[in-house]
Design a protein around this motif. Structure first.
Motif, PDB file in Angstrom:
ATOM      1  N   ARG A   1     -72.379  38.504 -30.654  1.00 65.47           N
ATOM      2  CA  ARG A   1     -72.156  39.896 -31.466  1.00 65.47           C
ATOM      3  C   ARG A   1     -70.606  40.098 -31.259  1.00 65.47           C
ATOM      4  N   LEU A   2     -69.904  39.236 -30.847  1.00 67.96           N
ATOM      5  CA  LEU A   2     -68.297  39.599 -30.601  1.00 67.96           C
ATOM      6  C   LEU A   2     -67.707  40.134 -31.735  1.00 67.96           C
ATOM      7  N   ILE A   3     -67.981  39.630 -32.834  1.00 69.70           N
ATOM      8  CA  ILE A   3     -67.304  40.354 -34.096  1.00 69.70           C
ATOM      9  C   ILE A   3     -67.495  41.538 -34.550  1.00 69.70           C
ATOM     10  N   PRO A   4     -68.936  41.925 -34.474  1.00 73.24           N
ATOM     11  CA  PRO A   4     -69.037  43.402 -34.795  1.00 73.24           C
ATOM     12  C   PRO A   4     -68.744  44.291 -33.678  1.00 73.24           C
ATOM     13  N   GLU A   5     -69.018  43.722 -32.316  1.00 72.35           N
ATOM     14  CA  GLU A   5     -68.699  44.598 -31.268  1.00 72.35           C
ATOM     15  C   GLU A   5     -67.423  44.904 -30.988  1.00 72.35           C
ATOM     16  N   MET A   6     -66.446  43.750 -31.153  1.00 70.38           N
ATOM     17  CA  MET A   6     -65.089  43.637 -30.586  1.00 70.38           C
ATOM     18  C   MET A   6     -64.292  44.311 -31.844  1.00 70.38           C
ATOM     19  N   LEU A   7     -64.557  43.864 -32.730  1.00 73.12           N
ATOM     20  CA  LEU A   7     -63.575  43.997 -33.919  1.00 73.12           C
ATOM     21  C   LEU A   7     -64.031  45.335 -34.730  1.00 73.12           C
ATOM     22  N   HIS A   8     -65.409  45.812 -34.315  1.00 75.75           N
ATOM     23  CA  HIS A   8     -65.872  47.233 -34.946  1.00 75.75           C
ATOM     24  C   HIS A   8     -66.188  46.966 -36.692  1.00 75.75           C
ATOM     25  N   LYS A   9     -66.379  45.655 -36.925  1.00 72.77           N
ATOM     26  CA  LYS A   9     -66.692  45.457 -38.150  1.00 72.77           C
ATOM     27  C   LYS A   9     -67.629  46.363 -38.936  1.00 72.77           C
ATOM     28  N   LYS A  10     -67.754  46.783 -39.860  1.00 70.73           N
ATOM     29  CA  LYS A  10     -68.751  47.732 -40.388  1.00 70.73           C
ATOM     30  C   LYS A  10     -69.477  46.998 -41.473  1.00 70.73           C
ATOM     31  N   GLY A  11     -70.848  47.295 -41.841  1.00 64.59           N
ATOM     32  CA  GLY A  11     -71.735  46.513 -42.743  1.00 64.59           C
ATOM     33  C   GLY A  11     -72.245  45.336 -42.382  1.00 64.59           C
ATOM     34  N   LEU A  12     -72.072  44.833 -41.004  1.00 62.72           N
ATOM     35  CA  LEU A  12     -72.695  43.667 -40.587  1.00 62.72           C
ATOM     36  C   LEU A  12     -74.141  44.082 -39.877  1.00 62.72           C
TER      37      LEU A  12
END
Length: 92
Positions: free
Chosen positions: A21-32
């Motif tokens: 879950r590094l991309i949504p959690e560390m980069l705070h990507k929305k809509g994932l």
């Protein structure tokens, strides 16, 4: 078309065995998705069945592949003619 605008595209997710879950959690990507692995996000893609679809403006609903085929010089650069973007081997 002579008036380009910031084109927004659909994002393609890749859920390989790595990534967690590094991309949504560390980069705070929305809509994932709220759960599950997200190993990669393809923000700009014209690769086989993962070509992005425009979500805004005059080109809404069209694919990136359609646009680079119709407007190659404006979107990719003078002389580019390729089967898909990116394909640096096709630049003349």
């Amino acid at each position: 078309m002579n008036q380009w605008y910031p084109i927004k595209l659909t994002v393609h997710l890749r859920a390989y065995t790595f990534g967690e879950r590094l991309i949504p959690e560390m980069l705070h990507k929305k809509g994932l998705p709220a759960t599950g692995r997200v190993a990669e996000t393809w923000e700009i893609s014209d690769y086989r069945d993962t070509t992005g679809t425009v979500t805004n403006g005059a080109f809404s609903g069209r694919t990136l592949h359609e646009l680079v085929t119709q407007y190659p010089d404006a979107l990719v650069g003078a002389g580019w003619r390729g089967p898909a973007l990116p394909d640096a081997g096709e630049v003349s």
